[in-house]
Design an enzyme around this catalytic site. Structure first.
Site, short mmCIF file in Angstrom:
data_model
loop_
_atom_site.label_atom_id
_atom_site.label_comp_id
_atom_site.label_asym_id
_atom_site.label_seq_id
_atom_site.Cartn_x
_atom_site.Cartn_y
_atom_site.Cartn_z
N LEU A 75 0.86 -1.19 -0.05
CA LEU A 75 -0.10 -0.04 -0.04
C LEU A 75 0.85 1.24 -0.07
O LEU A 75 1.63 1.26 0.84
CB LEU A 75 -0.94 -0.07 1.41
CG LEU A 75 -2.08 0.91 1.38
CD1 LEU A 75 -3.10 0.32 0.45
CD2 LEU A 75 -2.77 0.73 2.64
N ASP A 76 0.78 1.96 -1.06
CA ASP A 76 1.95 3.36 -1.06
C ASP A 76 1.43 4.41 -0.31
O ASP A 76 0.39 4.34 0.45
CB ASP A 76 2.29 3.57 -2.40
CG ASP A 76 1.19 4.39 -3.30
OD1 ASP A 76 0.01 4.76 -2.50
OD2 ASP A 76 1.05 4.46 -4.36
N VAL A 77 2.50 5.34 -0.28
CA VAL A 77 2.24 6.26 0.90
C VAL A 77 1.30 7.23 0.87
O VAL A 77 0.33 7.44 1.82
CB VAL A 77 3.71 7.16 0.87
CG1 VAL A 77 3.39 8.31 1.68
CG2 VAL A 77 4.80 6.38 1.05
N ALA A 87 -1.76 6.22 -0.51
CA ALA A 87 -2.96 5.53 -0.26
C ALA A 87 -3.44 5.41 1.31
O ALA A 87 -2.43 5.25 2.18
CB ALA A 87 -3.03 4.47 -1.28
N GLN A 146 -1.11 0.92 -6.62
CA GLN A 146 -2.23 2.07 -6.48
C GLN A 146 -1.79 2.98 -7.94
O GLN A 146 -2.78 3.72 -8.08
CB GLN A 146 -1.95 2.83 -4.98
CG GLN A 146 -2.68 2.02 -4.01
CD GLN A 146 -1.69 0.93 -3.63
OE1 GLN A 146 -0.53 0.79 -3.19
NE2 GLN A 146 -2.52 -0.40 -3.28
#
Lengths: 252, 390
Positions: free
Chosen positions: A31-33, A35, A166
């Site tokens: 899960l990237d920063v 999101a 994402q």
């Protein structure tokens, strides 16, 4: 002769230091920063279950918010602005038409990557149950996409997908903007479901303590086990596995 | 770490029991390798009883051989028996089998290592370390500091440490605080007592009261390590930079004594940031610093981010921030979540002139349950559900 242990000052906690210093934590799907949403973590021995869950290739559900009229370099609203367009001509029907097209192309890709011969009875049964999915590596595939809210210039989509990142979802938003002869950027990406874990199981920051984590693990244990059994179980019915089981039984 | 020679060594006596190999008569063994260190070896020549012989000290290379010995007090008797021994009875070798009970009663402890990275190996044999552990000093933290473990091993409890502990008690450090104090600052045990007393006298001359000095010393353990000139420089620096009166500066320093022991450049930089980037006036900065001195030691990035959110997104003017500087100390995430919740409910009103006004310190300092029920007039479940939608 009986050995006994004599208490010694060298075993005192002030001399030894803390008993537990490290904890092995593994993460599920990335899960990237920018999101937010459901993020699965495995602790200690649970990391083995994480690999099994990854091999189950379950779908994830995202809520993606977008904004018409802008285009930036990294497809999100905090990037460098590239162009501005008008969006008055966009209506909900046009958006839904585009979404149907996207869903159709992705469905074809889904069938292709799942490596099942389409003409068999087994394929028909799986398709009826909705269980066709690629069990190996594949590019990102969207299994379902629909529009939740539409209020110009903002809109919200719900996307069910596999093997995605994402950034790919933000790119999809950008492409929707281009298809509608305008431009769009993504404002937020939020994961609402990751395989078997939904928002209800998720712990918000106020509940990050030992008791809640233990309860959460206990609640999800059954779900995870049934899902792994169901998906990887039918693979274990191959002939090689049968032979292994027979040799093991004869050895005992 | 090297274990030092004389002071921190204890003499272990083990009484060799009158145990003999099964079946044989009383045979006198010779001590094969008995080397005595000059100091600390105790050799009690008792005549007919079980004698005791000294263990080998750690700076001696040869290990203790696993034998019992009966030591005769009179040397000539020894010589006679030795002569007799030679011809008749050969000494029994170490590889001979003895019964289980005999084996169990041989006491053979490993020697102290010459070099070690932890104090755990020495704590059983050193009275100083044992007494420090009983006081509450956390040796596992101390051994991570540079040279602190070495210092502790070289000191003797009775001679050096006791004086300093009594001095600290005089200054006003509580008994149960001595342990944590020494954990954070073990180097004070190596300081000169007169120097420490001069520094306390200097602080008293600057009109700090006894309880204030006690508070300062307990909260900033490094304070007494600084020489008088350094303390003087630092107090002068704060007076000049902040421009507050002497009484207020002293009050500030008593409340946050870490200011005196920390570095000075970050403090200057923080003041510059407050003035130039955040745009506070000089008297506003003085007020803020007097209320929350922690701002001087906060990180600049966090200060900027918090101020940016408070001023630009929540729309709070400078004079409100001057009245409630506690918001700068709290976590940005907390402020953001609570503000978004209030905005979602439509209760985000920070102007005292308007109705249903919410003061900033209540926004920040109340625990979650009280915040939800009193300020937001919603339940905690609603707050958590809202957090999940962010």
């Amino acid at each position: 002769l009986v050995p006994t242990r004599v208490p010694v000052l060298a075993d005192h906690p002030l001399v030894q230091g803390p008993r537990f210093r490290r904890l092995k934590i593994g993460a599920g799907h990335r899960l990237d920063v920018k999101a937010s949403g459901v993020f699965v973590l495995g602790i200690g021995h649970g990391n083995k279950l994480l690999t099994d869950l990854y091999n189950c290739h379950l779908t994830k559900v995202y809520t993606v918010g977008g904004l018409f009229g802008k285009a930036t370099d990294d497809f999100s609203d905090t990037g460098k602005l590239i162009e501005k367009t008008t969006f008055d001509h966009i209506t909900r029907e046009k958006l839904e038409r585009i979404l149907a097209v996207i869903q159709g192309t992705n469905h074809k890709a889904l069938l292709m990557y799942s490596n099942i011969d389409m003409k068999t009875q087994e394929a028909y049964e799986l398709a009826v149950k909705g269980l066709i999915r690629p069990m190996d590596k594949s590019p990102p595939i969207i299994t379902a996409i629909r529009c939740l809210q539409f209020a110009l210039p903002e809109f919200q989509l719900e996307i069910h997908c596999l093997h995605e990142t994402q950034q790919y979802l933000r790119k999809v938003v950008h492409e929707i903007g281009l298809e509608l002869k305008s431009s769009a950027v993504c404002t937020h990406v939020r994961r609402t479901r990751d395989g078997v874990f939904t928002l209800d199981d998720a712990l918000p920051r106020t509940q990050w303590d030992l008791r809640s984590i233990q309860d959460a693990i206990r609640n999800c244990q059954l779900k995870v086990e049934t899902e792994i059994e169901k998906t990887l179980g039918h693979r274990d019915n191959s002939p090689v596995h049968q032979l292994d089981v027979q040799t093991a039984e004869s050895a005992e | 770490l090297r274990s030092c020679g004389s002071p921190a060594r204890t003499c272990r006596e083990f009484a060799p029991l009158a145990l003999l190999p099964a079946g044989k008569d009383r045979v006198l063994w010779r001590l094969q390798a008995c080397r005595h260190a000059s100091v600390g070896s105790c050799f009690a020549p008792d005549s007919a009883k079980d004698g005791s012989f000294s263990p080998l000290e750690s700076n001696l290379p040869s290990p203790v051989k696993q034998e019992q010995a009966k030591v005769e007090a009179l040397p000539d008797l020894n010589a006679k028996i030795l002569n007799e021994d030679w011809d008749d009875i050969p000494p029994s070798s170490a590889l001979e089998e003895i019964s289980e009970e005999a084996a169990v009663q041989i006491i053979a402890e490993p020697i102290l290592p010459l070099q070690s990275t932890t104090l755990r190996d020495y704590v059983d044999h050193s009275e100083t370390l044992a007494k420090l552990v009983h006081l509450g000093v956390d040796l596992s933290q101390v051994e991570k500091r540079q040279k602190a473990g070495q210092l502790l091993l070289t000191l003797d409890f009775e001679k050096d440490i006791r004086k300093i502990l009594l001095f600290l008690k005089d200054v006003g450090v509580e008994d149960n605080q001595l342990g944590p104090f020494l954990t954070k600052n073990p180097y004070i045990l190596g300081e000169d007592l007169e120097a420490l007393e001069t520094r306390v006298a200097y602080l008293k001359s600057k009109k700090f009261g006894k309880s204030e000095i006690a508070q300062m010393v307990s909260r900033a353990p490094y304070l007494l390590l600084f020489s008088v000139e350094r303390l003087d420089n630092r107090l002068g620096f704060f007076k000049n930079e902040l421009g507050l009166s002497v009484k207020k500066t002293k009050d500030l320093v008593v409340r946050l004594p870490r200011l005196l022991t920390g570095k000075l450049e970050p403090v200057k930089e923080n003041l510059q940031v407050c003035q130039i980037e955040l745009g506070f006036q000089r008297n506003e900065i003085q007020q803020i610093v007097y209320k929350t001195p922690k701002i001087l030691t906060a990180s600049k990035k966090r200060l900027r981010q918090t101020f940016d959110y408070l001023h630009n997104i929540m729309g709070i003017p400078h004079h409100m921030l001057t009245r409630f500087p506690q918001v700068f100390n709290s976590k940005l995430l907390r402020i953001r979540e609570r503000h978004m919740f209030l905005a979602f409910l439509g209760r985000a009103q920070y102007d005292p002139a308007e109705p249903s006004y919410i003061s900033l310190d209540q926004l920040v300092s109340l625990p979650d349950e009280v915040f939800c029920t009193e300020i937001a007039k919603a339940s905690i479940q609603d707050f958590e559900n809202f957090l999940k939608t962010l």
